[in-house]
Design a protein around this motif. Structure first.
Motif, mmCIF file in Angstrom:
data_model
loop_
_atom_site.group_PDB
_atom_site.id
_atom_site.type_symbol
_atom_site.label_atom_id
_atom_site.label_comp_id
_atom_site.label_asym_id
_atom_site.label_seq_id
_atom_site.Cartn_x
_atom_site.Cartn_y
_atom_site.Cartn_z
ATOM 1 N N SER A 110 0.828 -1.208 0.000
ATOM 2 C CA SER A 110 0.000 0.000 0.000
ATOM 3 C C SER A 110 0.860 1.254 0.000
ATOM 4 O O SER A 110 1.995 1.248 0.469
ATOM 5 C CB SER A 110 -0.901 0.018 1.238
ATOM 6 N N LEU A 434 2.681 4.222 -12.667
ATOM 7 C CA LEU A 434 2.314 4.366 -11.266
ATOM 8 C C LEU A 434 3.496 4.663 -10.358
ATOM 9 O O LEU A 434 3.293 5.032 -9.201
ATOM 10 C CB LEU A 434 1.605 3.093 -10.785
ATOM 11 N N LEU A 462 2.958 2.819 -6.240
ATOM 12 C CA LEU A 462 1.514 2.658 -6.256
ATOM 13 C C LEU A 462 1.126 1.360 -6.949
ATOM 14 O O LEU A 462 1.523 1.106 -8.091
ATOM 15 C CB LEU A 462 0.848 3.843 -6.955
ATOM 16 N N TYR A 464 -2.128 0.793 -7.262
ATOM 17 C CA TYR A 464 -3.202 1.441 -8.001
ATOM 18 C C TYR A 464 -3.384 2.826 -7.413
ATOM 19 O O TYR A 464 -2.895 3.126 -6.329
ATOM 20 C CB TYR A 464 -4.519 0.645 -7.900
ATOM 21 N N VAL A 465 -4.105 3.655 -8.126
ATOM 22 C CA VAL A 465 -4.495 4.949 -7.580
ATOM 23 C C VAL A 465 -5.923 5.232 -8.042
ATOM 24 O O VAL A 465 -6.308 4.868 -9.152
ATOM 25 C CB VAL A 465 -3.530 6.069 -8.027
ATOM 26 N N GLN A 577 -3.055 6.282 -2.023
ATOM 27 C CA GLN A 577 -3.643 5.618 -3.181
ATOM 28 C C GLN A 577 -5.156 5.806 -3.330
ATOM 29 O O GLN A 577 -5.699 5.682 -4.420
ATOM 30 C CB GLN A 577 -3.319 4.125 -3.125
ATOM 31 N N GLU A 578 -5.869 6.111 -2.252
ATOM 32 C CA GLU A 578 -7.323 6.270 -2.299
ATOM 33 C C GLU A 578 -7.731 7.737 -2.457
ATOM 34 O O GLU A 578 -8.858 8.117 -2.115
ATOM 35 C CB GLU A 578 -7.943 5.697 -1.034
#
Length: 803
Positions: A110, A434, A462, A464-465, A577-578
């Protein structure tokens, strides 16, 4: 870049950072050109770690001289830092990994909100949980030592390229966040590293360089007086020692003329003697400039081991330690203490029992030290997924660390608008990969993509983002809303008519701005990047309901704050990331904003104490090896302390942040709770324990206040407690008008009240007496101020602790 171009760039950096921040008639530069020698390096005694210390002592007793030298010297291996295995004793080595918000170069891990975001939450529970989750991910990947958290830089200058890795320029707020993060990480089983110790307040000239005529120009010297050192920069590190941090990383810069990793006053005197530090001091990478001298000054571990980064090079340590012991220039007792200090946290955290192996997907990250110090490390399965359910915490903390600065006519939260415009190159997905945006020491010249994290060794890879635009689209689908967008800042500022792009004007226009920051460079402006002011003005000229969101590696001045069509401003910092989900939760009211500024936003850049610039061109062209001097002439008056002392108007003060509800504070009282009765001006003498004299942590007084939700919706208040301390007789440094000494976050339903309490330990009420060399409570009354920011004071009282 051509040499002239480099010169212009460096001049701009220097003009931004400022090496002499103000004129103080009490400052005598000659007093801070040398650092007093403090020898010998104190031996660890294992206080609070007795069982582990006994195990470490037994382990070290079995080592050969060569193995001892190996244990304190980094080597090549799969991690960013490596201590080699000693197979005959069942020791599999140590894996050290970056950094303060993520296990940087790992996959299936994360990327958490930055320390800056955590501080902006003012939420002790979320800060602690962040530390737990980060620690769990490091351990799951087989890393024994996490290179974080950060309290240096503290944030003396808003231009500092690494401020975002830490928490706040306020030492109390940073101290609380620092110790809670350390406690949580080590509860997860990974060793925490408190860094960068100490005075590492800028990136420019943090390391030596070569002049135009190939003269070695020494690194910047941070010249700090004794009282400022204790009350500002050492303060959070004292918190770290008190809660048992395993390791301290010494810094690149010089401190009063002596390099941080061989400064005997800082390492032996302050850290190991005065604060009773029982762990080990590791160097920052390539911050070691000597052999025996650095060892005698208190350095315990040399990272990465070799002198240089990129090729196999000799080491100041390694085999030279063996030679030094054999020829009598280094006492083996000092080497044994270094080894015991390194091994004690290892045994204390039970890393010798069933600890996860290093993730097999880790490549050889560390190529630099001696080829004779290359060892085989045991690796486990590859691509271990350590993310668990941490996305929920990341989303929650990203929202909690978002500060609502403006909300004209309560335009937020949004009420299902049917036509939404999204603008700015920070709103969309990353276009360069990323990791490329934030990875390594990239310049940040990636135009498109949201800024979830900044750059350098403190960044994260990352997996994901969630970009803001995608999260807005997902939320808009629930309402059947139209979402239109322009992400090209050049187009936005070119004068092209919006009417040719949008069939109908949006009901709300969301503008996303970003500000890059990274290790190795300092910022050149406090404005957001990519022509941000022009972007906001262009959108606001078209849209009378413009909401601005900033993602930033530090504070921003906001020249558009008073624009009549800018109806709301949110400082969203670096949410991880969120990021998109976090901001949508705030925009639509799923989360009531409760973030507060961990710094001050001035009206303009020149209002800050560090805006006085001198001699930048001369420094760039200097042939004087000792030319780079940074006199901390502002002393205790950084951030809100400076603005309060000079009675300056600011745009948004320290601790400020709006909510969708309102709060009241009443019934402020203070009472003596000291069990021993009468309070002396100086702490009773006692044997030093981790954290220093234990009586510094005695609770002497307790303040209480009632907090009430006076609005119509549930929300979380952050009551803050400030003290006005008397001036110590004979001290020349100005005592700030007020200093933060307590805060809590309390969630309340409409109409609900709750009592909050703030405990004051002896250190909270004291100033550092430079003549007595101890913490001292000054005679006189102490003012107590409680409120919802440094300038929103709702209750006041005072008490006289020595009466």
């Amino acid at each position: 870049m051509a040499p002239q171009g480099k010169l212009q760039l460096c001049a701009a950096l220097l003009s931004a950072v400022g090496l002499v921040v103000g004129q103080n008639t009490t400052w005598d530069h000659s007093l801070y050109t040398t650092s007093p020698p403090v020898y010998p390096s104190p031996n660890a005694t294992g206080l609070a770690w007795e069982s582990a210390f006994a195990q470490a002592r037994n382990f070290v007793a079995q080592l050969t001289l060569e193995e001892k030298a190996q244990l304190v010297t980094g080597t090549a291996g799969p991690c960013v830092g490596n201590i080699a295995p000693i197979p005959r004793l069942g020791f599999l080595g140590l894996c050290l990994q970056d950094g303060p918000l993520a296990i940087r170069q790992a996959d299936y891990a994360s990327v958490f909100p930055a320390g800056l975001t955590a501080a902006a939450s003012w939420d002790k529970g979320l800060i602690y949980q962040r530390g737990l989750d980060i620690g769990a991910e490091f351990k799951g990947k087989g890393a024994h030592i996490a290179l974080g958290p950060v309290a240096g830089p503290l944030g003396r200058s808003g231009y500092g390229g690494r401020n975002w890795e830490g928490f706040s320029p306020d030492p109390y707020l940073t101290g609380v966040a620092f110790e809670m993060t350390i406690q949580a990480m080590q509860r997860s089983g990974v060793q925490a590293t408190a860094k960068h110790y100490i005075g590492n307040e800028q990136e420019t000239q943090r390391n030596p360089s070569l002049s135009p005529n190939n003269v070695t120009i020494e690194a910047l010297s941070s010249n700090i007086d004794d009282r400022t050192m204790h009350e500002v920069y050492l303060w959070p590190f004292q918190n770290a020692v008190r809660v048992g941090v395993a390791s301290m990383m010494c810094s690149y810069n010089r401190i009063n003329g002596s390099y941080g990793c061989q400064n005997s006053k800082a390492l032996n005197g302050l850290l190991k003697d005065e604060l009773g530090f029982q762990g080990y001091v590791m160097s920052d990478w390539e911050a070691v400039h000597s052999g025996v001298a650095s060892i005698e000054a208190g350095l315990d571990m040399n990272m990465p081991g070799g002198i240089a980064f990129t090729v196999p090079t000799p080491s100041f340590w390694g085999a030279n330690i063996t030679l030094a012991v054999n020829n009598g220039s280094l006492n083996v007792d000092r080497l044994d203490d270094m080894c015991r200090r390194i091994m004690t946290p290892y045994f204390h955290l039970h890393q010798n029992v069933n600890y996860p192996p290093i993730d097999g997907s880790e490549g050889d990250l560390n190529f630099f030290p001696l080829s004779s110090y290359v060892y085989n490390f045991t690796k486990g399965p590859s691509n271990i997924d350590v993310r668990d359910n941490h996305a929920g915490l990341i989303r929650e903390l990203g929202a909690a660390g978002t500060v609502l600065l403006k909300n004209k006519n309560n335009i937020l939260p949004l009420k299902a608008p049917k036509n939404i415009g999204v603008f700015g190159n920070d709103a969309g997905d990353l276009t360069n990969g990323l990791y490329s945006l934030a990875g390594g020491f990239a310049s940040g010249d990636y135009e498109y993509g949201t800024l979830a994290v900044a750059g350098g060794s403190g960044t994260g890879r990352l997996t994901y983002v969630v970009p803001p635009l995608e999260a807005i689209k997902a939320r808009a689908r629930q309402d059947g809303s139209l979402v239109q967008y322009i992400l090209n800042n050049t187009l936005l500022t070119s004068g092209s008519g919006f009417s040719s792009i949008f069939p109908t004007p949006p009901e709300v226009c969301l503008v996303f701005l970003k500000t890059w920051a990274t290790e190795g460079y300092d910022r050149t402006t406090l404005l957001a990047d990519w022509n941000s002011t022009a972007v906001v003005n262009a959108v606001a000229a078209y849209c009378n309901n413009t909401i601005v969101v900033t993602h930033s590696g530090g504070l921003n001045t906001l020249p558009f704050a008073n624009h009549p069509n800018v109806t709301a401003i949110l400082a969203a910092h670096l949410p991880g990331q969120e990021t998109g989900n976090s901001i949508v939760d705030i925009l639509y009211g799923a989360v009531n904003p409760s973030g507060k500024l961990p710094y001050t936003i001035a009206l303009q850049e020149s209002d800050y104490a560090f805006a006085d610039i001198t001699n930048s061109t001369a420094l760039l062209e200097t042939e004087n090896p000792d030319a780079w001097q940074s006199d901390f002439t502002e002393q205790l008056l950084i951030d809100y302390r400076h603005f309060d002392y000079h009675n300056q108007t600011v745009a948004y003060e320290f601790g400020f942040g709006l909510s969708y509800t309102t709060f009241g504070l009443s019934n402020l009282t203070v009472r003596n709770v000291y069990a021993a009765g009468n309070i002396s001006a100086t702490p009773p003498r006692a044997a030093v324990v981790p954290g220093g004299n234990p009586t510094l942590w005695d609770v002497l007084y307790r303040a209480t206040a009632t907090i009430t939700n006076t609005g119509r919706v549930a929300g979380a208040a952050v009551p803050q407690l400030y003290l006005s301390l008397p001036q110590l007789p004979g001290e020349t440094a100005v005592t700030p008008p007020k200093v933060l000494r307590g805060f809590e976050k309390v969630s309340l339903q409409p109409g609900q009240s709750a009592m909050v309490s703030f405990d004051f330990v002896r250190r909270d009420l004291s100033s550092w007496d430079t003549r007595k060399q101890m913490w001292t409570i000054a005679p006189g009354r102490i003012g107590v101020m409680a409120g919802f920011s440094s300038r929103d004071i709702r209750g006041q009282t005072s008490f006289a602790p020595l009466s």
